[in-house]
Design a protein around this motif. Structure first.
Motif, PDB file in Angstrom:
ATOM      1  N   CYS A 129       1.254  -0.825   0.219  1.00 10.99           N
ATOM      2  CA  CYS A 129       0.146  -0.192   0.019  1.00 10.99           C
ATOM      3  C   CYS A 129       0.699   1.380  -0.021  1.00 10.99           C
ATOM      4  O   CYS A 129       0.479   2.405  -0.381  1.00 10.99           O
ATOM      5  N   THR A 130       1.950   1.401   1.123  1.00 12.06           N
ATOM      6  CA  THR A 130       2.901   2.940   1.092  1.00 12.06           C
ATOM      7  C   THR A 130       3.534   2.606  -0.443  1.00 12.06           C
ATOM      8  O   THR A 130       3.191   4.054  -1.030  1.00 12.06           O
ATOM      9  N   ARG A 131       3.398   1.900  -1.426  1.00  6.86           N
ATOM     10  CA  ARG A 131       4.087   1.839  -2.467  1.00  6.86           C
ATOM     11  C   ARG A 131       3.429   2.731  -3.101  1.00  6.86           C
ATOM     12  O   ARG A 131       3.410   3.463  -4.249  1.00  6.86           O
TER      13      ARG A 131
ATOM     14  N   TYR B 228      -1.045   2.199   9.932  1.00 10.08           N
ATOM     15  CA  TYR B 228      -1.454   1.283   9.173  1.00 10.08           C
ATOM     16  C   TYR B 228      -2.218   1.167   8.851  1.00 10.08           C
ATOM     17  O   TYR B 228      -2.673   0.727   7.705  1.00 10.08           O
ATOM     18  N   ASP B 229      -3.431   1.956   9.351  1.00  7.55           N
ATOM     19  CA  ASP B 229      -5.002   2.159   8.871  1.00  7.55           C
ATOM     20  C   ASP B 229      -4.959   2.340   7.491  1.00  7.55           C
ATOM     21  O   ASP B 229      -5.684   2.460   6.891  1.00  7.55           O
ATOM     22  N   ASP B 230      -4.365   3.541   7.790  1.00  9.89           N
ATOM     23  CA  ASP B 230      -4.382   4.831   7.452  1.00  9.89           C
ATOM     24  C   ASP B 230      -4.055   4.058   5.339  1.00  9.89           C
ATOM     25  O   ASP B 230      -4.621   4.117   4.457  1.00  9.89           O
ATOM     26  N   LEU B 231      -2.873   2.526   5.736  1.00  6.94           N
ATOM     27  CA  LEU B 231      -2.316   2.926   4.540  1.00  6.94           C
ATOM     28  C   LEU B 231      -3.486   2.210   3.498  1.00  6.94           C
ATOM     29  O   LEU B 231      -3.653   1.788   2.736  1.00  6.94           O
ATOM     30  N   ILE B 232      -4.458   1.100   4.634  1.00  6.26           N
ATOM     31  CA  ILE B 232      -4.963   0.235   3.896  1.00  6.26           C
ATOM     32  C   ILE B 232      -6.423   1.214   3.542  1.00  6.26           C
ATOM     33  O   ILE B 232      -6.900   1.007   2.073  1.00  6.26           O
ATOM     34  N   GLU B 233      -6.519   1.829   4.550  1.00  5.25           N
ATOM     35  CA  GLU B 233      -8.095   2.728   4.428  1.00  5.25           C
ATOM     36  C   GLU B 233      -7.883   3.465   3.174  1.00  5.25           C
ATOM     37  O   GLU B 233      -8.746   3.880   1.591  1.00  5.25           O
TER      38      GLU B 233
ATOM     39  N   LEU C 182      -7.522   1.566  -0.872  1.00 11.38           N
ATOM     40  CA  LEU C 182      -8.748   0.881  -0.982  1.00 11.38           C
ATOM     41  C   LEU C 182      -9.863   2.175  -1.610  1.00 11.38           C
ATOM     42  O   LEU C 182      -9.998   1.862  -2.280  1.00 11.38           O
ATOM     43  N   GLU C 183      -9.895   3.319  -0.730  1.00 10.21           N
ATOM     44  CA  GLU C 183     -10.692   4.402  -1.177  1.00 10.21           C
ATOM     45  C   GLU C 183     -10.512   4.913  -2.366  1.00 10.21           C
ATOM     46  O   GLU C 183     -11.319   5.489  -3.835  1.00 10.21           O
ATOM     47  N   MET C 184      -8.865   4.797  -3.091  1.00  8.49           N
ATOM     48  CA  MET C 184      -8.202   5.608  -4.320  1.00  8.49           C
ATOM     49  C   MET C 184      -8.545   4.869  -5.226  1.00  8.49           C
ATOM     50  O   MET C 184      -9.220   4.441  -6.097  1.00  8.49           O
ATOM     51  N   LEU C 185      -8.252   2.461  -4.714  1.00  2.00           N
ATOM     52  CA  LEU C 185      -9.129   1.853  -5.976  1.00  2.00           C
ATOM     53  C   LEU C 185     -10.516   2.258  -6.086  1.00  2.00           C
ATOM     54  O   LEU C 185     -11.247   1.687  -7.460  1.00  2.00           O
ATOM     55  N   ASP C 186     -11.032   2.047  -5.003  1.00  3.32           N
ATOM     56  CA  ASP C 186     -12.730   2.307  -5.011  1.00  3.32           C
ATOM     57  C   ASP C 186     -12.940   3.690  -6.158  1.00  3.32           C
ATOM     58  O   ASP C 186     -14.253   3.447  -7.344  1.00  3.32           O
ATOM     59  N   ARG C 187     -12.285   4.330  -5.880  1.00  2.73           N
ATOM     60  CA  ARG C 187     -13.015   5.952  -6.790  1.00  2.73           C
ATOM     61  C   ARG C 187     -12.248   5.787  -8.015  1.00  2.73           C
ATOM     62  O   ARG C 187     -12.789   6.209  -9.192  1.00  2.73           O
ATOM     63  N   VAL C 188     -10.836   4.896  -8.519  1.00  4.60           N
ATOM     64  CA  VAL C 188     -10.581   5.042 -10.705  1.00  4.60           C
ATOM     65  C   VAL C 188     -10.907   3.791 -11.048  1.00  4.60           C
ATOM     66  O   VAL C 188     -11.882   3.125  -9.595  1.00  4.60           O
TER      67      VAL C 188
ATOM     68  N   ILE D  85      -8.740  -4.832  -1.346  1.00  2.00           N
ATOM     69  CA  ILE D  85      -6.774  -4.694  -1.880  1.00  2.00           C
ATOM     70  C   ILE D  85      -6.838  -5.650  -2.583  1.00  2.00           C
ATOM     71  O   ILE D  85      -6.437  -5.366  -4.420  1.00  2.00           O
ATOM     72  N   VAL D  86      -7.155  -7.063  -2.683  1.00  2.00           N
ATOM     73  CA  VAL D  86      -6.028  -7.973  -3.431  1.00  2.00           C
ATOM     74  C   VAL D  86      -7.918  -8.342  -4.262  1.00  2.00           C
ATOM     75  O   VAL D  86      -7.072  -8.251  -5.462  1.00  2.00           O
ATOM     76  N   ALA D  87      -8.909  -8.154  -3.896  1.00  3.41           N
ATOM     77  CA  ALA D  87      -9.498  -8.131  -4.815  1.00  3.41           C
ATOM     78  C   ALA D  87      -9.302  -6.715  -6.246  1.00  3.41           C
ATOM     79  O   ALA D  87      -9.945  -7.303  -7.498  1.00  3.41           O
ATOM     80  N   HIS D  88      -8.977  -5.938  -5.832  1.00  2.00           N
ATOM     81  CA  HIS D  88      -8.588  -4.645  -6.776  1.00  2.00           C
ATOM     82  C   HIS D  88      -7.417  -5.194  -7.656  1.00  2.00           C
ATOM     83  O   HIS D  88      -7.356  -4.878  -8.967  1.00  2.00           O
ATOM     84  N   ILE D  89      -6.678  -5.929  -7.335  1.00  2.30           N
ATOM     85  CA  ILE D  89      -5.166  -5.813  -7.818  1.00  2.30           C
ATOM     86  C   ILE D  89      -5.808  -7.276  -8.880  1.00  2.30           C
ATOM     87  O   ILE D  89      -4.866  -6.602  -9.965  1.00  2.30           O
ATOM     88  N   ILE D  90      -6.532  -7.918  -8.242  1.00  2.00           N
ATOM     89  CA  ILE D  90      -6.927  -9.523  -9.413  1.00  2.00           C
ATOM     90  C   ILE D  90      -7.873  -8.686 -10.004  1.00  2.00           C
ATOM     91  O   ILE D  90      -8.032  -9.812 -10.886  1.00  2.00           O
ATOM     92  N   SER D  91      -8.930  -7.644 -10.267  1.00  2.00           N
ATOM     93  CA  SER D  91      -9.832  -8.041 -10.614  1.00  2.00           C
ATOM     94  C   SER D  91     -10.066  -8.280 -12.348  1.00  2.00           C
ATOM     95  O   SER D  91     -11.049  -9.159 -13.002  1.00  2.00           O
ATOM     96  N   GLU D  92      -8.569  -7.752 -12.685  1.00  2.00           N
ATOM     97  CA  GLU D  92      -8.581  -8.138 -14.401  1.00  2.00           C
ATOM     98  C   GLU D  92      -8.263  -9.307 -14.921  1.00  2.00           C
ATOM     99  O   GLU D  92      -8.319  -9.863 -15.702  1.00  2.00           O
ATOM    100  N   PHE D  93      -8.025  -9.957 -13.682  1.00  2.00           N
ATOM    101  CA  PHE D  93      -7.420 -11.345 -13.855  1.00  2.00           C
ATOM    102  C   PHE D  93      -8.255 -12.440 -14.457  1.00  2.00           C
ATOM    103  O   PHE D  93      -8.460 -13.009 -15.066  1.00  2.00           O
TER     104      PHE D  93
END
Ligand SMILES: Nc1ncnc2c1ncn2[C@@H]1O[C@H](COP(=O)(O)OP(=O)(O)OP(=O)(O)O)[C@@H](O)[C@H]1O
Ligand SMILES: [Mg+2]
Length: 492
Positions: A143-145, A384-389, A392-398, A429-437
């Protein structure tokens, strides 16, 4: 490792328990990288081993290291995973042809040839040196990356710093301390009143204990607060659950207790005199009534209730002696009526105490959390919670297309160790990353993209909430359905 023996970390040959054939077969199936799989197995049964085997087989199959993403929950688990991959590959560099062939066969490839041996010997350098190489990291590092790459899309400070759990605890202590200081400076402020209420109902706790309790349950309180819409709305829910009216106050109930129709406090003195006349137990009751008159407010209520309740707050077997009853039927009838009347009032008082205390804790937790939040914002910090949050917000938005091109274009295989510790948000988050699989759009010519997760539900750090086993299983079923629908292999 071959035949139940392996070279120890210091080069010693160590005897291992032989691995049963059935386990080997299951492991071999699970490490076949052409099929996605979710594996749940006991502690020490070889889950990480299988995951590492899969990574190595992917590399041997010619998958570029940067297309492999291994994630887990703790730094220790990530380090362990990386260490095992790299020490295996490093070890291969040193083996002669026969030994390397045996190791490759052990990894699950039946007939190694000279070309495969050559690429096997290069894997170590290749996995280490490729830019963006093999990614073995915690989900927080991932998430940091992502957030560092896309601070604008993620709405985070461009040069944010991440605080670990220790920094976080320190900052929370400071946030708590500030609540204490503010509350003691102005006892009529919201925080001051809340602290008073929280402490009034538990005489043996200190300021600090109360704030601590509120802050420890902060996430829970805040989530609830957010769901309800406001502290008042949350308190109204408590009222409803406890069966008391929102407008009910402890003070009103307490007045009702000491000022009822049968034995109002204005009559206690006179009744005490009458009680004096009979047995020792009645004289004790007379003392209790007189003592109650010394106090006011809550203390008077507690003292008065002593007439009807024992030290452990259960109803007395007999409030009056038989002799007293025989001689004073009218007064005895008043006590009996009073016993019946106060039962429900005691319950209501207890419910209102719980409600007020909950509301006070909610208030304190909210203020402490706000202090903590403010310091983070001012200093450009993410926990750590912010990183996840935020991720996820970003992935939900884009859009998923954006995710595909910007984020996972490079990743074809996601492997998760200690998957039982993956929280619902992390799974998202994982689901977003592999959503296009599985969507077809993301599939590249001839590339089978896979997800692999191993875990042990019994070891879950979330199992106290009962959430993890269900989560792991639910995600497995969901992904299995998606993969199968997309015509991809998925081993349950
Ligand atoms: N087929 C195998 N060949 C060689 N060693 C194995 C095999 N299976 C498991 N092991 C060894 O058994 C030990 C335990 O395996 P591993 O750490 O992979 O288990 P785990 O299921 O991940 O454990 P945990 O639940 O603690 O994470 C390790 O030393 C691993 O190398
Ligand atoms: Mg493991």
């Amino acid at each position: 490792m071959v035949g139940g023996w392996r070279l120890g970390t210091r080069g010693m040959v160590m005897a291992l328990r032989p691995i049963p054939q059935a386990v080997r077969a299951a492991q071999a199936r699970a490490s076949d990288p052409s099929s996605s799989a979710f594996v749940s197995a006991n502690a020490g049964s070889g889950k990480t081993h299988v995951l590492v085997q899969r990574v190595i087989r992917l590399l041997l199959d010619g998958v570029a290291p940067e297309r492999i993403l291994c994630i887990t929950f703790t730094k220790a688990a990530a380090a362990n995973m990386a260490e095992r991959v790299f020490s295996t590959l490093g070890h291969w560099v040193t083996l002669d042809d026969a030994a390397l062939d045996a190791a490759i066969v052990e990894a699950g490839i039946a007939r190694p040839d000279a070309r495969l041996r050559m690429s096997a010997r290069k894997l170590f350098a290749c996995a280490l040196e490729t830019p963006g190489g093999l990614k073995v990291q915690t989900i927080h590092a991932l998430c940091t990356r992502l957030l560092q790459q896309f601070p604008f899309e993620a709405n985070v400070p461009a040069r944010f710093a991440v605080i670990d759990e220790r920094d976080q605890n320190e900052m929370m202590e400071r946030a708590n301390l500030k609540v204490l200081l503010d509350a003691s400076r102005d006892v009529n402020s919201a925080a001051g009143r809340a602290l008073n209420t929280a402490m009034a109902s538990a005489a043996d706790v200190t300021f600090k204990d109360v704030v601590r309790e509120a802050c420890l349950s902060r996430d829970h309180f805040l989530a609830w607060n957010q769901r309800a819409g406001s502290i008042e709305a949350a308190a109204a829910q408590v009222s409803a659950a406890l069966g008391v009216a929102t407008g009910d106050t402890i003070e009103a109930v307490e007045r009702e207790i000491v000022n009822g129709p049968h034995l109002p406090n204005s009559r206690w003195k006179e009744v005490a005199v009458i009680l004096e006349s009979t047995s020792k137990s009645d004289r004790k009751q007379a003392d209790r009534l007189r003592e109650a008159l010394v106090f006011s407010g809550s203390a008077q209520v507690d003292a008065y209730l002593d007439v009807f309740l024992t030290d452990d707050r259960t109803p007395r077997d007999s409030v009056l002696s038989k002799k007293f009853r025989d001689n004073n039927a009218v007064i005895a009838a008043l006590f009996d009526a009073e016993s019946l009347r106060i039962g429900p009032l005691i319950e209501r008082r207890r419910a209102l105490t719980i409600r007020d205390r909950t509301q006070a804790l909610l208030q304190i937790a909210t203020v402490a959390a706000a202090n903590y939040q403010r310091e983070k914002q001012e200093r450009g910090l993410l926990d750590y919670d912010d990183l996840i949050e935020k991720t996820l917000e970003m992935l939900d938005r884009v859009s998923s297309g954006w995710v595909h091109y910007k984020l996972d274009r490079g990743v074809d295989h996601v492997l998760i160790d200690e998957a039982q510790d993956t929280s619902p948000k992390q799974w998202d988050i994982v689901a977003h990353i592999i959503s296009e699989f599985t969507s077809g759009k993301g599939a590249r010519e001839g590339v089978e993209r896979t997800i692999f997760a191993v875990g042990d539900e019994k070891q879950s750090i979330f199992s106290f909430q009962g959430a993890a086993p269900r989560e792991f299983d639910a995600r497995r079923r969901l992904l299995q359905r998606k993969f199968v629908e997309a015509g991809l292999k998925f081993d349950p």
